[in-house]
Scaffold this motif. Sequence first.
Motif, mmCIF file in Angstrom:
data_model
loop_
_atom_site.group_PDB
_atom_site.id
_atom_site.type_symbol
_atom_site.label_atom_id
_atom_site.label_comp_id
_atom_site.label_asym_id
_atom_site.label_seq_id
_atom_site.Cartn_x
_atom_site.Cartn_y
_atom_site.Cartn_z
ATOM 1 N N ALA A 19 11.694 2.650 -6.165
ATOM 2 C CA ALA A 19 10.728 3.592 -5.580
ATOM 3 C C ALA A 19 11.443 4.635 -4.717
ATOM 4 C CB ALA A 19 9.691 2.836 -4.751
ATOM 5 N N LEU A 20 12.417 4.214 -3.934
ATOM 6 C CA LEU A 20 13.092 5.152 -3.045
ATOM 7 C C LEU A 20 14.103 6.009 -3.796
ATOM 8 C CD1 LEU A 20 13.420 3.151 0.278
ATOM 9 C CD2 LEU A 20 11.532 4.498 -0.648
ATOM 10 N N ASP A 21 14.643 5.516 -4.895
ATOM 11 C CA ASP A 21 15.462 6.383 -5.758
ATOM 12 C C ASP A 21 14.619 7.523 -6.325
ATOM 13 O OD1 ASP A 21 17.942 5.225 -5.471
ATOM 14 O OD2 ASP A 21 17.781 3.961 -7.254
ATOM 15 N N ARG A 22 13.414 7.205 -6.765
ATOM 16 C CA ARG A 22 12.537 8.245 -7.307
ATOM 17 C C ARG A 22 12.120 9.233 -6.213
ATOM 18 N NH1 ARG A 22 7.802 6.939 -8.995
ATOM 19 N NH2 ARG A 22 7.653 4.787 -8.227
ATOM 20 N N GLN A 23 11.895 8.717 -5.016
ATOM 21 C CA GLN A 23 11.538 9.613 -3.915
ATOM 22 C C GLN A 23 12.695 10.559 -3.599
ATOM 23 O OE1 GLN A 23 12.755 10.028 -0.665
ATOM 24 N NE2 GLN A 23 11.079 11.266 0.136
ATOM 25 N N TRP A 24 13.924 10.056 -3.655
ATOM 26 C CA TRP A 24 15.079 10.896 -3.341
ATOM 27 C C TRP A 24 15.222 12.025 -4.364
ATOM 28 C CZ3 TRP A 24 18.022 12.571 0.234
ATOM 29 C CH2 TRP A 24 19.239 13.187 -0.069
ATOM 30 N N THR A 25 15.097 11.697 -5.623
ATOM 31 C CA THR A 25 15.190 12.726 -6.669
ATOM 32 C C THR A 25 14.101 13.777 -6.484
ATOM 33 O OG1 THR A 25 16.119 11.108 -8.216
ATOM 34 C CG2 THR A 25 15.174 13.117 -9.157
ATOM 35 N N TRP A 26 12.897 13.305 -6.192
ATOM 36 C CA TRP A 26 11.785 14.230 -5.960
ATOM 37 C C TRP A 26 12.048 15.106 -4.734
ATOM 38 C CZ3 TRP A 26 8.742 14.773 -1.686
ATOM 39 C CH2 TRP A 26 7.616 15.586 -1.824
ATOM 40 N N PHE B 225 7.195 13.004 4.306
ATOM 41 C CA PHE B 225 7.890 12.568 3.094
ATOM 42 C C PHE B 225 8.773 11.365 3.378
ATOM 43 C CE2 PHE B 225 8.298 17.298 1.662
ATOM 44 C CZ PHE B 225 6.967 17.321 1.318
ATOM 45 N N PHE B 226 9.416 11.368 4.576
ATOM 46 C CA PHE B 226 10.502 10.413 4.818
ATOM 47 C C PHE B 226 10.135 9.246 5.735
ATOM 48 C CE2 PHE B 226 13.031 13.945 3.144
ATOM 49 C CZ PHE B 226 13.880 13.257 2.293
ATOM 50 N N LEU B 227 9.072 9.347 6.530
ATOM 51 C CA LEU B 227 8.656 8.171 7.294
ATOM 52 C C LEU B 227 8.314 6.987 6.391
ATOM 53 C CD1 LEU B 227 6.554 9.435 10.350
ATOM 54 C CD2 LEU B 227 8.624 8.032 10.395
ATOM 55 N N PRO B 228 7.662 7.204 5.228
ATOM 56 C CA PRO B 228 7.452 6.058 4.326
ATOM 57 C C PRO B 228 8.759 5.453 3.837
ATOM 58 C CG PRO B 228 6.048 7.900 3.697
ATOM 59 C CD PRO B 228 6.991 8.424 4.732
ATOM 60 N N VAL B 229 9.780 6.288 3.664
ATOM 61 C CA VAL B 229 11.085 5.780 3.241
ATOM 62 C C VAL B 229 11.659 4.864 4.312
ATOM 63 C CG1 VAL B 229 13.454 6.433 2.647
ATOM 64 C CG2 VAL B 229 11.527 7.792 1.783
ATOM 65 N N GLN C 280 0.820 -1.208 0.000
ATOM 66 C CA GLN C 280 0.000 0.000 0.000
ATOM 67 C C GLN C 280 0.859 1.266 0.000
ATOM 68 O OE1 GLN C 280 -3.094 0.297 -0.514
ATOM 69 N NE2 GLN C 280 -3.502 2.433 0.029
ATOM 70 N N LEU C 281 1.951 1.264 0.744
ATOM 71 C CA LEU C 281 2.850 2.426 0.722
ATOM 72 C C LEU C 281 3.408 2.657 -0.678
ATOM 73 C CD1 LEU C 281 5.080 2.583 3.935
ATOM 74 C CD2 LEU C 281 3.458 4.275 3.086
ATOM 75 N N LEU C 282 3.771 1.587 -1.367
ATOM 76 C CA LEU C 282 4.245 1.731 -2.740
ATOM 77 C C LEU C 282 3.141 2.291 -3.631
ATOM 78 C CD1 LEU C 282 6.265 -1.587 -3.080
ATOM 79 C CD2 LEU C 282 7.221 0.728 -3.075
ATOM 80 N N TYR C 283 1.909 1.874 -3.364
ATOM 81 C CA TYR C 283 0.770 2.372 -4.133
ATOM 82 C C TYR C 283 0.559 3.866 -3.909
ATOM 83 C CZ TYR C 283 -4.140 3.319 -5.219
ATOM 84 O OH TYR C 283 -5.303 3.867 -5.690
ATOM 85 N N LEU C 284 0.871 4.349 -2.703
ATOM 86 C CA LEU C 284 0.669 5.758 -2.374
ATOM 87 C C LEU C 284 1.743 6.665 -2.974
ATOM 88 C CD1 LEU C 284 -0.471 5.571 1.374
ATOM 89 C CD2 LEU C 284 -1.884 5.939 -0.655
ATOM 90 N N GLN C 285 2.757 6.091 -3.604
ATOM 91 C CA GLN C 285 3.780 6.935 -4.230
ATOM 92 C C GLN C 285 3.249 7.488 -5.547
ATOM 93 O OE1 GLN C 285 7.532 5.066 -5.384
ATOM 94 N NE2 GLN C 285 8.617 6.960 -4.850
ATOM 95 N N SER C 286 3.449 8.789 -5.738
ATOM 96 C CA SER C 286 2.998 9.431 -6.968
ATOM 97 C C SER C 286 3.973 9.144 -8.106
ATOM 98 C CB SER C 286 2.892 10.945 -6.764
ATOM 99 O OG SER C 286 4.188 11.510 -6.674
ATOM 100 N N GLU C 287 3.565 9.484 -9.308
ATOM 101 C CA GLU C 287 4.446 9.291 -10.465
ATOM 102 C C GLU C 287 5.709 10.124 -10.328
ATOM 103 O OE1 GLU C 287 2.280 10.162 -13.981
ATOM 104 O OE2 GLU C 287 0.871 8.484 -13.761
ATOM 105 N N GLU C 288 5.616 11.289 -9.681
ATOM 106 C CA GLU C 288 6.778 12.165 -9.536
ATOM 107 C C GLU C 288 7.771 11.639 -8.512
ATOM 108 O OE1 GLU C 288 3.644 13.134 -9.142
ATOM 109 O OE2 GLU C 288 3.250 14.274 -10.974
ATOM 110 N N GLY C 289 7.314 10.810 -7.575
ATOM 111 C CA GLY C 289 8.227 10.233 -6.593
ATOM 112 C C GLY C 289 7.856 10.498 -5.151
ATOM 113 N N GLY C 290 7.041 11.541 -4.895
ATOM 114 C CA GLY C 290 6.590 11.792 -3.533
ATOM 115 C C GLY C 290 5.443 10.874 -3.158
ATOM 116 N N ASP D 283 -2.197 15.174 -3.574
ATOM 117 C CA ASP D 283 -0.944 15.559 -4.223
ATOM 118 C C ASP D 283 0.179 15.244 -3.237
ATOM 119 O OD1 ASP D 283 -1.076 17.527 -2.294
ATOM 120 O OD2 ASP D 283 -1.562 19.144 -3.687
ATOM 121 N N THR D 284 1.371 15.715 -3.505
ATOM 122 C CA THR D 284 2.522 15.326 -2.689
ATOM 123 C C THR D 284 2.991 16.447 -1.775
ATOM 124 O OG1 THR D 284 3.941 15.889 -4.570
ATOM 125 C CG2 THR D 284 3.348 13.588 -4.293
#
Length: 472
Positions: free
Chosen positions: A153-160, A126-130, A95-105, A118-119
């Motif tokens: 997923a976490l690479d995309r979150q970091w860039t975002w 932002f970072f507790l899911p990480v 579910q956490l992976l599902y909650l990630q947006s296309e942009e990464g947040g 939105d994000t």
Amino acid sequence: MQTIHYPFKGRKLEDVITQDTLDLVVAQLEDWHQGPGTFGRLHLHPCWNKSSVLDRRYQGESTFMFRDLMHAFQRLYERTGQDKWLLLCHSMASQLLYLQSEEGGFIHCTSEFEPTFDTRGCPIHFFLPVITLCEYYLWPHADKLIRSRIPDALDRQWTWSLAHSWKVGNGRFHPLDHPGWCGVTNQDLTAIAAVALCGKAFGTWDRYEQYAKPALDHLLSPAYYYPEVGLFERGDGVNYAERTVYYTITLNMFILISEVTGDPRLPGIIDNVTSHLFDALFTGPDGLTYLARGAITSPDDKSRVLGWENGAIAFSGYPELITLMEGWLGRHPCPERKAQLESLKDTLAAYIFSDGTIPPGIFSPSPLFTLASSPATGAWLLFILDFLGDAVQDPRPVRVPSIHRQLDHMTWKTGNRLWSIEENGVRRYGGYTRFPGGLTIGPDEKPIWGDYASLENCDVLEILDIEPPKKL
């Protein structure tokens, strides 16, 4: 019908934290189970007295909820061997992976400002899911397919996160003129811990060295840390020390960073800050021991505490604060402080309600923040599991009692997966727990399922007799 008055003085934790309590807490969580890996709750913020989510008709998931709940379900699986807890952990990670947006947040990452699709949000959300996904990735029982999706997923979150939150600042100071995300101590420490844990999980230590460690160095500098009083500047105000309840986040993030990085500065800081939690203890008008909301420091000399705020206490943080203080006593035995902590534990015992929950807040401006204890948090469930230790058995399905809980002019009613908040006998809000948008507003709206008339009969009437303390 049974009538109980709170605080229920004279009880000890061992009197009220039993397997029956665990069964009740888990059953109540099941009442709020809204999807394979999602749980709802009322997003009330007793520290800042925020309840506006009620008017937005939302009682669903938010990313801050996942970590402690997953830890609790992991522990239940490891203690009982029952696959239902293992499957629940897999579902929450998915579910956490599902909650990630296309942009990464991540969506649903604003806590008391939900629902958000939105994000936007703040670094802690932002970072507790990480952190949660990293810890799941490192868990020996993680599902291989879900685990394989986490690094990307976490690479995309970091860039975002670099584009949207690095040095952005906060409502008082923006942008930051120093390394950090929003510049609020507990928030930035969550980001630092997440980056450190990613370093451990995926070998991405360059991010820690370039971003997280300089941010940590600044938080440990005299600009934020006052070792004489064991306090941190919060960072989004002037002469504004971090509130007591937020040391649950601050200290736990320091512990995580210390375990992952081995930074030699941190054990001493953890001990120092924890030891000064005892400074926040005070005796309320009821004779019970409480932890103050926060310290008032001298604007000219931050090593001086001039007084304490003791209203709007986020009581839901007490289990974690007690655990941290117990850990300190285990390392530094002190009979006087042990007695103080026992008194604080007696206060916690005095406020454990008959449905196994505890108040979100005490001495709040509105009774709402004391009454509406839905559902049990992951931190409280973890505290119960730790307290019971090896005696934990697989929770049995039990009926959650119907409750009428009264304080001043307000009444909280629960039963049959319905709840309502009444003010002077008139329903202001109500809801059906299994539906994220299942809130109603006012006395005339009907629930999405069931009938509010079923709440009129209760098993237990709980009356809270609370006198606000005078300012210290």
